[in-house]
Design a protein around this motif. Structure first.
Motif, PDB file in Angstrom:
ATOM      1  N   ALA A 182       1.037  -1.344   0.167  1.00 26.99           N
ATOM      2  CA  ALA A 182       0.159  -0.054   0.032  1.00 26.99           C
ATOM      3  C   ALA A 182       0.944   1.125  -0.055  1.00 26.99           C
ATOM      4  O   ALA A 182       0.509   2.200  -0.873  1.00 26.99           O
ATOM      5  CB  ALA A 182      -0.775   0.027   1.187  1.00 26.99           C
ATOM      6  N   ARG A 183       1.901   1.210   0.649  1.00 28.38           N
ATOM      7  CA  ARG A 183       2.803   2.217   0.762  1.00 28.38           C
ATOM      8  C   ARG A 183       3.428   2.731  -0.565  1.00 28.38           C
ATOM      9  O   ARG A 183       3.533   3.718  -1.031  1.00 28.38           O
ATOM     10  CB  ARG A 183       3.869   2.174   1.986  1.00 28.38           C
ATOM     11  N   LYS A 184       3.894   1.583  -1.340  1.00 32.54           N
ATOM     12  CA  LYS A 184       4.666   1.514  -2.550  1.00 32.54           C
ATOM     13  C   LYS A 184       3.514   2.240  -3.495  1.00 32.54           C
ATOM     14  O   LYS A 184       3.788   2.744  -4.460  1.00 32.54           O
ATOM     15  CB  LYS A 184       5.026   0.197  -3.175  1.00 32.54           C
ATOM     16  N   ALA A 185       2.389   1.735  -3.181  1.00 28.57           N
ATOM     17  CA  ALA A 185       1.243   2.265  -4.167  1.00 28.57           C
ATOM     18  C   ALA A 185       0.691   3.603  -4.131  1.00 28.57           C
ATOM     19  O   ALA A 185      -0.229   3.901  -4.847  1.00 28.57           O
ATOM     20  CB  ALA A 185       0.053   1.292  -4.009  1.00 28.57           C
ATOM     21  N   GLY A 186       1.143   4.279  -3.109  1.00 27.42           N
ATOM     22  CA  GLY A 186       0.680   5.705  -2.774  1.00 27.42           C
ATOM     23  C   GLY A 186      -0.159   6.025  -1.916  1.00 27.42           C
ATOM     24  O   GLY A 186      -0.810   7.055  -1.885  1.00 27.42           O
ATOM     25  N   VAL A 187      -0.542   4.884  -1.111  1.00 31.68           N
ATOM     26  CA  VAL A 187      -1.801   5.012  -0.174  1.00 31.68           C
ATOM     27  C   VAL A 187      -1.223   5.971   0.705  1.00 31.68           C
ATOM     28  O   VAL A 187      -0.342   5.864   1.602  1.00 31.68           O
ATOM     29  CB  VAL A 187      -2.067   3.643   0.217  1.00 31.68           C
ATOM     30  N   GLU A 188      -1.923   7.161   1.003  1.00 36.48           N
ATOM     31  CA  GLU A 188      -1.344   8.098   2.091  1.00 36.48           C
ATOM     32  C   GLU A 188      -1.608   7.956   3.479  1.00 36.48           C
ATOM     33  O   GLU A 188      -0.822   8.103   4.185  1.00 36.48           O
ATOM     34  CB  GLU A 188      -1.823   9.375   1.506  1.00 36.48           C
ATOM     35  N   ASP A 189      -2.715   7.503   3.713  1.00 32.94           N
ATOM     36  CA  ASP A 189      -3.156   7.431   5.028  1.00 32.94           C
ATOM     37  C   ASP A 189      -3.312   6.023   5.496  1.00 32.94           C
ATOM     38  O   ASP A 189      -4.107   5.045   5.437  1.00 32.94           O
ATOM     39  CB  ASP A 189      -4.591   7.987   5.135  1.00 32.94           C
ATOM     40  N   LEU A 190      -1.903   5.287   5.724  1.00 30.08           N
ATOM     41  CA  LEU A 190      -1.788   3.899   6.102  1.00 30.08           C
ATOM     42  C   LEU A 190      -2.614   3.683   7.415  1.00 30.08           C
ATOM     43  O   LEU A 190      -3.064   2.391   7.515  1.00 30.08           O
ATOM     44  CB  LEU A 190      -0.287   3.779   6.257  1.00 30.08           C
ATOM     45  N   ALA A 191      -3.028   4.441   8.202  1.00 32.22           N
ATOM     46  CA  ALA A 191      -3.717   4.106   9.460  1.00 32.22           C
ATOM     47  C   ALA A 191      -5.065   3.795   9.040  1.00 32.22           C
ATOM     48  O   ALA A 191      -5.881   2.749   9.225  1.00 32.22           O
ATOM     49  CB  ALA A 191      -3.591   5.250  10.523  1.00 32.22           C
ATOM     50  N   ARG A 192      -5.458   4.704   8.132  1.00 28.45           N
ATOM     51  CA  ARG A 192      -6.857   4.379   7.459  1.00 28.45           C
ATOM     52  C   ARG A 192      -7.150   3.222   6.877  1.00 28.45           C
ATOM     53  O   ARG A 192      -7.854   2.299   6.782  1.00 28.45           O
ATOM     54  CB  ARG A 192      -7.223   5.611   6.697  1.00 28.45           C
ATOM     55  N   PHE A 193      -5.839   2.986   6.023  1.00 23.51           N
ATOM     56  CA  PHE A 193      -5.754   1.812   5.233  1.00 23.51           C
ATOM     57  C   PHE A 193      -6.020   0.489   6.093  1.00 23.51           C
ATOM     58  O   PHE A 193      -6.728  -0.464   5.717  1.00 23.51           O
ATOM     59  CB  PHE A 193      -4.733   1.634   4.398  1.00 23.51           C
ATOM     60  N   GLU A 194      -5.259   0.479   7.185  1.00 23.68           N
ATOM     61  CA  GLU A 194      -5.227  -0.872   8.129  1.00 23.68           C
ATOM     62  C   GLU A 194      -6.765  -0.876   8.666  1.00 23.68           C
ATOM     63  O   GLU A 194      -7.066  -2.089   8.738  1.00 23.68           O
ATOM     64  CB  GLU A 194      -4.535  -0.562   9.157  1.00 23.68           C
ATOM     65  N   LYS A 195      -7.405   0.301   8.998  1.00 22.85           N
ATOM     66  CA  LYS A 195      -8.670   0.414   9.628  1.00 22.85           C
ATOM     67  C   LYS A 195      -9.733  -0.218   8.727  1.00 22.85           C
ATOM     68  O   LYS A 195     -10.474  -1.181   9.146  1.00 22.85           O
ATOM     69  CB  LYS A 195      -8.998   1.568  10.138  1.00 22.85           C
ATOM     70  N   ASP A 196      -9.566   0.259   7.352  1.00 25.13           N
ATOM     71  CA  ASP A 196     -10.406  -0.187   6.385  1.00 25.13           C
ATOM     72  C   ASP A 196     -10.263  -1.704   6.126  1.00 25.13           C
ATOM     73  O   ASP A 196     -11.342  -2.232   5.893  1.00 25.13           O
ATOM     74  CB  ASP A 196     -10.255   0.713   5.078  1.00 25.13           C
ATOM     75  N   MET A 197      -8.808  -2.155   5.780  1.00 20.58           N
ATOM     76  CA  MET A 197      -8.785  -3.484   5.568  1.00 20.58           C
ATOM     77  C   MET A 197      -9.402  -4.551   6.509  1.00 20.58           C
ATOM     78  O   MET A 197      -9.927  -5.565   6.238  1.00 20.58           O
ATOM     79  CB  MET A 197      -7.273  -3.601   5.605  1.00 20.58           C
ATOM     80  N   ALA A 198      -9.444  -3.834   7.887  1.00 15.45           N
ATOM     81  CA  ALA A 198     -10.193  -4.890   8.998  1.00 15.45           C
ATOM     82  C   ALA A 198     -11.523  -4.669   9.189  1.00 15.45           C
ATOM     83  O   ALA A 198     -12.235  -5.132  10.006  1.00 15.45           O
ATOM     84  CB  ALA A 198      -9.546  -4.667  10.170  1.00 15.45           C
ATOM     85  N   SER A 199     -12.181  -3.641   8.412  1.00 14.92           N
ATOM     86  CA  SER A 199     -13.690  -3.363   8.469  1.00 14.92           C
ATOM     87  C   SER A 199     -14.801  -4.397   8.065  1.00 14.92           C
ATOM     88  O   SER A 199     -14.420  -5.185   7.180  1.00 14.92           O
ATOM     89  CB  SER A 199     -13.866  -1.889   7.809  1.00 14.92           C
ATOM     90  N   GLU A 200     -15.848  -4.260   8.567  1.00 16.60           N
ATOM     91  CA  GLU A 200     -16.995  -5.110   8.133  1.00 16.60           C
ATOM     92  C   GLU A 200     -17.251  -4.659   6.580  1.00 16.60           C
ATOM     93  O   GLU A 200     -17.732  -5.588   5.847  1.00 16.60           O
ATOM     94  CB  GLU A 200     -18.043  -4.809   8.930  1.00 16.60           C
TER      95      GLU A 200
END
Length: 259
Positions: A182-200
């Motif tokens: 995700a970091r290499k792909a340019g995802v800026e908010d990695l904390a949000r990325f992790e939260k979204d990945m684990a979301s319902e």
């Protein structure tokens, strides 16, 4: 994925009736059985670099498009897991798994040509469907892709995940590695990325895609619908371009006939 009536840009998936759809898709069920038999050994023992069979499905073997399959094209202008205009005359729906070696082959060898020659010219729209079939890491990668999409970086994540052959269920798609992708792909908010990945919401989105695929008889990856015509396996690029050209021409003829 030939001539078709174009759903509106805001149309949503309609779940086909299983009995009718499976009869319509007898050919895809038969072809899938062939794919499963041929790939069981390779995917069961091989690595992500294993070569796909030369032919698992050909355009000549396909049935004409069915309205229920055409209706699976969502044509949602806000879908971050789609490339191309919602109004493109041809829609290619791709059911894929990030751990599938043949999906990776398509991503590296065929998709760039389709984007350059068709998507960028407004002829083709590609709609991704998460279809994780290889276990926990596949499901985790699917949710990670969806999470990247929430920050409009799905396709960059897709390209990073498929950038090279990777081992299956050996940690290549661990949470730490997915975060690095995700970091290499340019995802800026990695904390949000992790939260979204684990979301319902991520779970529900992946489940929706998977149920859609299983509902039409998909059991292996990659599987494609091009304006409702099924194509199975990592076919040579000219197989895809031939079907797309035919579908675009039929769409043009239908449009001319409606005027």
């Amino acid at each position: 994925m030939p001539g078709t009536s174009t759903p509106s840009a805001s149309s949503r998936t309609r779940r086909p009736r299983p009995g009718r759809t499976r009869r319509v898709l007898a050919v895809i069920a038969l072809a899938t059985a062939v794919v499963t038999a041929v790939l069981a050994f390779a995917l069961g023992r091989g690595t992500a670099g294993t070569a796909a069979p030369a032919t698992v499905s050909t355009p000549e073997a396909q049935k004409p498009a069915n309205p229920e399959l055409l209706a699976l094209a969502r044509r949602d202008a806000d879908d971050p897991l789609a490339l191309g205009s919602p109004d493109a005359p041809v829609v290619l729906i791709e059911y894929s798994d990030f751990q599938c070696p043949f999906c990776g082959r398509f991503a590296r060898e065929t998709k760039p040509d389709l984007v350059r020659d068709y998507v960028d010219k407004g002829i083709l729209r590609i709609e991704w469907r998460n279809f994780p079939v290889f276990g926990a890491e596949s499901d985790q990668a699917a949710r990670a892709g969806w999470a990247a999409g929430q920050q409009n970086r799905f396709w960059q994540f897709h390209d990073e995940a498929y950038a090279e052959p990777r081992r299956r269920n050996a940690g290549d798609f661990s949470e730490d590695n997915l975060l690095a992708m995700a970091r290499k792909a340019g995802v800026e908010d990695l904390a949000r990325f992790e939260k979204d990945m684990a979301s319902e919401a991520a779970h529900q989105a992946v489940t929706r895609d998977s149920e859609e695929g299983y509902g039409i008889g998909v059991t292996s990856t990659p599987a494609f619908l091009i304006n409702g015509r099924p194509v199975l396996g990592a076919q040579p690029t000219d197989v895809f371009t031939g079907i797309i050209d035919e579908a675009a021409e039929q769409a043009r003829q239908q449009e001319d006939g409606d005027e």
